[in-house]
Design an enzyme around this catalytic site. Sequence first.
Site, PDB file in Angstrom:
ATOM      1  N   SER A  95      33.760  49.877  49.983  1.00  0.00           N
ATOM      2  CA  SER A  95      33.585  49.421  48.606  1.00  0.00           C
ATOM      3  C   SER A  95      32.724  50.424  47.833  1.00  0.00           C
ATOM      4  O   SER A  95      33.128  51.577  47.672  1.00  0.00           O
ATOM      5  CB  SER A  95      33.006  48.008  48.595  1.00  0.00           C
ATOM      6  N   HIS A 200      36.625  42.375  44.513  1.00  0.00           N
ATOM      7  CA  HIS A 200      37.912  42.673  45.146  1.00  0.00           C
ATOM      8  C   HIS A 200      38.893  41.508  45.000  1.00  0.00           C
ATOM      9  O   HIS A 200      39.693  41.233  45.895  1.00  0.00           O
ATOM     10  CB  HIS A 200      37.731  43.046  46.619  1.00  0.00           C
TER      11      HIS A 200
END
Length: 227
Positions: A95, A200
């Site tokens: 990430s 996400h």
Amino acid sequence: MDNKVAYVFPGQGSQWVGMGHDLYQSLPEARAVFEEADSVLGFPLSQLCFAGREEILRQTVNAQPAVLAVSIAHLRAMPQLCDEATLPAFVAGHSLGEYTALAAAEVLDFAAALRLARERGHLMQQAGEKNPGGMAAIIGLDEAEVAQICSRCGIEIANFNSPHQIVISGSTELLCQAVELARAAGARRVIPLEVSGAFHSYLMAEAVAGMSEVIGEFAFRDSLIPI
């Protein structure tokens, strides 16, 4: 045959008050990273990392540049931290850690990566405030079981951390429902993540649009090592 080392950089959720302070105090290479971060961002990020309030550090707009800065400080200090330290043959990031990997591979300089992380955190925090949500790690259920739970609740699988640890993401109410279903289905553990939004997931769509515009303002070089 030479050993090859990969450096894998963490994402948001790994932050904690006090991180990086020992490096700052003992190694000039790390101290220079924090001093540059403070200068680039125009506020004392270093002090937020070392002695800030947990709830302030946890805010997405702060946590993302903070984790990146501490990661780069460790990277720059590696030759002093480890006698057998070697340059990475590969880098990767989870990430937010993708931006750290870009800096490690010199696709972006540290200042650019820091600014992008700060803006990414700002946009994601805004999206999270507009569409409250969260994330949770489910341990002990397989992908099919987790996917079925998500389908029933209207949320999404966000990350596959390992074959036995899957992160789900969605609105606060629906995530709570999914957590209860996962426990009822026999999950060994269900761990709410220390993040401020449904990252996400589709609830971040506005952040994606904003980040696409911001990224266009930066120059990206060819990587010196594989990412």
